[in-house]
Design an enzyme around this catalytic site. Sequence first.
Site, PDB file in Angstrom:
ATOM      1  CE  LYS A   1      -2.322  -0.877   3.618  1.00 50.46           C
ATOM      2  NZ  LYS A   1      -1.761  -2.256   4.308  1.00 50.46           N
TER       3      LYS A   1
ATOM      4  NE  ARG B   1      -4.805  -2.163   9.365  1.00 59.74           N
ATOM      5  CZ  ARG B   1      -3.663  -1.398   8.935  1.00 59.74           C
ATOM      6  NH1 ARG B   1      -3.831  -0.133   8.858  1.00 59.74           N
ATOM      7  NH2 ARG B   1      -2.570  -1.744   9.046  1.00 59.74           N
TER       8      ARG B   1
ATOM      9  NE  ARG C   1       7.133  -2.668   5.776  1.00 61.36           N
ATOM     10  CZ  ARG C   1       5.886  -2.447   6.373  1.00 61.36           C
ATOM     11  NH1 ARG C   1       5.311  -2.212   4.753  1.00 61.36           N
ATOM     12  NH2 ARG C   1       4.646  -3.056   6.924  1.00 61.36           N
TER      13      ARG C   1
ATOM     14  NE  ARG D   1       1.409  -5.723  11.226  1.00 56.12           N
ATOM     15  CZ  ARG D   1       2.441  -5.322  10.937  1.00 56.12           C
ATOM     16  NH1 ARG D   1       3.712  -5.698  11.281  1.00 56.12           N
ATOM     17  NH2 ARG D   1       2.442  -4.931   9.594  1.00 56.12           N
TER      18      ARG D   1
END
Length: 189
Positions: free
Chosen positions: A14, A89, A128, A146
């Site tokens: 995103k 979300r 990441r 998550r």
Amino acid sequence: MYSLVIFGPPGSGKGTQSEKLIEKYGLTHLSTGDVLRAEIKSGSELGNQIKSLIEKGELVSDEMVQEMVKAFVMKNKDAKGFIFDGFPRTVAQAQWLDNMLSEISTSVNIMISLDVPDDELRIRLLSRGKVSGRQDDQDEAIINNRIDVYKNTTLPVMEYYQKAGKAKGIHGLGTIDEIFGRITEAVAL
Ligand code: ADP
């Protein structure tokens, strides 16, 4: 105004695709994750509360995030449009966003949903984490939580936009430019 929601599981790209969208369309970017991390950095009491939730891979409360989104939108009323990245979300956040935007006579035009398989998400997030130092990207248990939160709480947001005829699913594997090409085909700008 032309506003876009960029949607997808953690690690789906995103933020990366948002950068390219800003460059191409001149939209104003709001990443709720970035705003929350800035609050943590400030060392405030609120930041400490946020930190403990993010480090568990849990969501921050709707009210808290909504307040931040509202302040940002009101400050940028002259924008050509917004890219909402990491927001909404929850279905409650999506409903709230529609109401808030209608107050300034605008709306979400399109929701771009990046489709990436779970195994690839885990690989991307762990790599990441090595570069960004983000703690929530360095622990497999937090990453798995998550992904679970995404499936249980966030995925219904997709249905919400599907019902409104605004959701566009995008295949999220390939090079950054290939994926961006698919997005620009879907964005009618
Ligand atoms: P990613 O999508 O890559 O996991 P983000 O930077 O978008 O990362 O979000 C990091 C964390 O910030 C989330 O795991 C969550 O705890 C919190 N967060 C971000 N946006 C929201 C939101 N809209 N509602 C609740 N919590 C949020």
